[in-house]
Enzyme design. Structure first.
Site, PDB file in Angstrom:
ATOM      1  N   HIS A   1       0.840  -1.198   0.000  1.00 14.03           N
ATOM      2  CA  HIS A   1       0.000   0.000   0.000  1.00 14.03           C
ATOM      3  C   HIS A   1       0.883   1.258   0.000  1.00 14.03           C
ATOM      4  CE1 HIS A   1      -3.396   2.591   1.452  1.00 14.03           C
ATOM      5  NE2 HIS A   1      -2.413   3.225   2.055  1.00 14.03           N
ATOM      6  N   GLU A   2       1.903   1.250   0.828  1.00 11.03           N
ATOM      7  CA  GLU A   2       2.790   2.412   0.911  1.00 11.03           C
ATOM      8  C   GLU A   2       3.581   2.595  -0.382  1.00 11.03           C
ATOM      9  OE1 GLU A   2       2.338   4.465   3.101  1.00 11.03           O
ATOM     10  OE2 GLU A   2       1.142   3.223   4.436  1.00 11.03           O
TER      11      GLU A   2
ATOM     12  N   HIS B   1       1.477   4.240  -2.876  1.00 13.65           N
ATOM     13  CA  HIS B   1       1.456   5.704  -2.755  1.00 13.65           C
ATOM     14  C   HIS B   1       2.632   6.324  -3.499  1.00 13.65           C
ATOM     15  CE1 HIS B   1      -1.909   6.595  -0.266  1.00 13.65           C
ATOM     16  NE2 HIS B   1      -1.488   5.943   0.803  1.00 13.65           N
TER      17      HIS B   1
END
Lengths: 184, 135, 435
Positions: free
Chosen positions: C143-144, C147
């Site tokens: 998820h990071e 980003h």
């Protein structure tokens, strides 16, 4: 005069167009090469880790000679594999052998508690993950490149300058029951 | 973490998955909350009462007040049952400080056992020096 | 991937334009009241914005890490975390390995920073490492990394700076106008009094409304990007359940983060300030409700591609509009299949029992996840994490002959350290000066 000019411009456009297609093919082929080298790094890493693992396991589970020997021969076979398709099969056999080694190690609590063994296990599993993730990128690159060598009109350029289709990389892990039959 | 007595940086020691802080200067030890129970459990001693729930000293202790190495607040003085040992405990119950020798004395007082299993285990974990200061 | 970045960029430009208009409006009203020229205000607003943007672009990443109390770690400090990040780096085709930071905080959370994929960093809390298993941790890291790949880290900091400038100017203007007004009023002729009052009221209204609108835009962008990063995580890991289960664990954790404020909060995977059990997306929440995010990930019907995420997104949120650009949904060549669910075999042992400890088997239980062993007892996992924190803070680890491990702090002054157990003295080599 005008016709000559138009003719020259047309020739120039054609030449640039061919250049463009050629460059596109080269770019895609390099992308494939680059993606393969990413996999290759991980495969080498995996091969380098195995002797260490075998040594560690030997210290605790010397009885598992057969399993250990299978891992070693699968590794040696994988190291000599040429090309993505062959490497895929060899690495699959290696994955299978490693899997049975880790399964066998379940019976040795001391081995499982060994820090070195745990670290190696994490490294090997992670390396396997990395191979799987870079495989996706590689196969995407191959797909794009192979498509361009097949579709009109870039296939003409590909034929002229000998751009050959690349092989996909698929790791085929043999079924558990097939593993013992492996003889190299 | 700083030793609450000599203000020196404390060293952490880990042995068989139990960890505590000690001061090389004064050989005092700091147990985080729950850590001492782990040692006792390992020794097969049922930990019935919360080790940190000792009564606060009624009389005014002679020892000087010390700051908690974790939170910096002034630690409470407390008095485990069965003896005259005075320990320092974090006001938020983050842990307990034992001066050198206080731990073995405390255990001895609680269990009423002079050379029992607890002392053996303490020796195993914390070494001769700590488990028996008289030697 | 590229289509998503492109579509992201187009939407971003629109948001940036609206933000810029707000900024200029606020700036000109500000100038009108304080220096009697709207041009002056415009220049002032522009200058503040430029200065903050430059600062945010070049120093935002380090500033952010410093505020959060993050320490950089190396592979040796926590090999598993490092490996997971590297796996996601490969899956996301990042050009460089992100730096990894550890935050000593028992609340599970994580964030990513970096103005571009070459200079990205991911930070996780010790609580996260203690709470999650390998698959869940991989989901969070994915998820990071999502980003970073989607350029959210850059965009959010840039648009955050614009929001900050608008809020700051409006705040100053509002206070001054409320308590005594600008210099303009004292110099104005009485004839223009009525028009003056109207302009004053309009200006005041703008100063109240503008920051509000700016904030709503900012938060809407933030929420969209959380969904997008979730979708990317599913694609990278090919295992949406990992992230779903991680979000579940993080969102129900009762532990609050220590070093967090409203500026840093939107950057985390789950808003550390959001109230528990919030199930609706409100205009003012930084993140979509965790419940929705989890449900979407779990309704991806056996797939892990952008298409499946988009369908699940529409089903759960009830929105009919496609969440992702059509080109991304029809991407050829990617056949994301669901990975086999990890087999978790837990070998439980209640308390660390004497015999085991005496034989030196310190790991009292282990979880086998697709052949991976990781410590499963909370103590063993906590130890692994705290060791990583210590190593990141410069502690030296010494293994004594008596089998104890001494962890010596970097500011330890003595030249030797005595083992508590066996009284052996270990010489300490002088600490190499950091170059």
């Amino acid at each position: 005069m005008t016709y000559v000019l138009i003719f020259l411009v047309a020739i120039a456009v054609l030449i640039f167009w061919v250049f463009g297609l050629y460059n596109g093919l080269v770019r895609l082929r390099n992308a494939v090469k680059n993606a393969w080298s990413q996999i290759d790094v991980q495969l080498k890493r995996r091969h380098d880790l195995i002797p260490n693992l075998v040594e560690t396991v030997k210290g605790y589970a010397a009885h598992e000679k057969e399993t250990l020997a299978r891992v070693i021969s699968a590794r040696n076979f994988a190291m000599n594999a040429a090309g993505p398709a062959e490497a895929g099969r060899a690495e699959g056999a290696l994955s299978g052998a490693l899997k049975s080694l880790f399964a066998v190690s379940e019976a040795y609590p001391d081995l499982k508690a060994n820090q070195n063994f745990l670290a190696l296990q994490e490294e090997l599993t992670s390396t396997e993950n990395k191979i799987a993730f870079s495989r996706q990128a590689y196969n995407d690159a191959v797909m794009r490149y192979n498509n361009m060598t097949e579709v009109v009109p870039s296939n003409i350029i590909a034929g002229m300058f000998n751009f050959k289709a690349s092989e996909f990389f698929e790791i085929v892990i043999p079924e558990e029951k097939d593993v013992p039959k492996v003889s190299f | 973490m700083e030793c609450p007595v000599c203000r020196e940086s404390m060293v952490v020691i880990e042995y068989r998955s139990i960890e505590l802080d000690y001061c090389v200067g004064c050989m005092g030890v700091w147990f985080d909350r729950g850590e001492i129970e782990l040692v006792l459990q390992a020794a097969g001693i049922p930990v019935t009462s919360d080790f940190l729930a000792f009564k606060t000293c009624d009389s005014k202790p002679r020892e000087i007040m010390r700051p908690c190495p974790l939170c910096g607040k002034t630690m409470h003085k407390m008095n485990p049952p069965g003896g005259s040992v005075v320990l320092d405990q974090c006001p938020d119950e983050e842990g307990i400080w034992f001066d050198a020798g206080e731990l073995s004395e405390t255990i001895r007082n609680i269990t009423g056992d002079d050379a029992g299993a607890v002392i053996q285990v303490l020796r195993e974990y914390l070494g001769e020096a700590l488990a028996d200061p008289k030697k | 991937m590229w289509e998503i970045i492109q579509s992201n960029r187009r939407k971003s430009i629109l948001l940036v334009i609206i933000m810029a208009v707000l900024l200029l409006l606020v700036g000109s009203v500000f100038g009108e009241y304080f220096v009697q020229s709207y041009q002056g205000g415009l220049i002032l607003a522009f200058a503040i914005w430029l200065l903050l943007s430059i600062l945010a672009y070049f120093q935002g990443r380090n500033l952010f890490l410093a505020i959060s109390g993050a320490h950089k770690i190396q592979k040796a400090d926590h090999p598993r975390l490092f490996n997971i990040v590297e796996e996601m780096k490969i899956a996301a085709a990042l050009p460089a390995m992100p730096e990894i930071y550890l935050i000593d905080d028992p609340a599970p959370n994580a964030f990513a920073v970096g103005q571009n994929p070459e200079k990205a960093a991911v930070a996780v809390t010790t609580g996260l490492l203690n709470t999650l298993n390998r698959d869940e941790l991989q989901g969070v890291i994915a998820h990071e990394v999502g980003h970073v790949v989607n350029r959210d880290t850059l965009f959010m900091s840039m648009i955050g700076v614009m929001l900050g400038t608008v809020v700051m100017l409006a705040e100053i203007a509002r206070r001054t106008l409320f308590f005594g007004g600008g210099r303009r009023r004292s110099r104005s002729s009485s004839g223009a009094g009525q028009a003056q009052v109207i302009i004053l009221i309009a200006g005041l209204a703008l100063m109240i409304v503008a920051p509000l609108i700016a904030r709503i835009i900012y938060l809407a962008a933030s929420r969209k990007r959380e969904y997008l990063a979730d979708a990317s995580a599913a694609v990278f890991t090919r295992y949406p359940e990992g992230l779903a289960s991680a979000l579940e664990k993080i969102s129900v954790s009762p532990i609050r983060m220590r070093k967090v404020n409203s500026v840093t909060a939107p950057m985390y995977i789950i808003n550390p300030l959001q109230k528990l059990h919030d199930t609706r997306d409100s205009l003012f929440s930084t993140h979509p409700a965790a419940k929705n995010r989890i449900q979407i990930l779990r309704s991806m019907a056996g797939g892990s591609g952008y298409l499946e995420y988009d369908q699940a997104f529409r089903r759960i949120t009830g929105e009919s509009k496609a969440f992702l650009p059509a080109s991304a949904l029809k991407q050829p060549g990617i056949k994301p299949g669901l990975r086999k669910p990890a087999v978790e075999t837990v070998i439980p042992t209640a308390a660390p029992d004497m015999t085991r400890m005496m034989t030196g088997a310190v790991i009292t239980g282990a979880v086998i996840t697709d052949g991976i062993q990781e410590p499963v007892t909370p103590q063993a996992k906590a130890r692994e994490t705290s060791d990583a924190v210590w190593k990141s803070k410069g502690y030296r680890f010494i293994r004594c002959e008596c089998d104890a491990i001494l962890k010596v702090p970097p500011d330890f002054k003595r030249t030797g350290v005595q083992c508590l157990r066996c009284n052996r003295v270990h010489e300490l080599n002088p600490v190499p000066e950091p170059t």
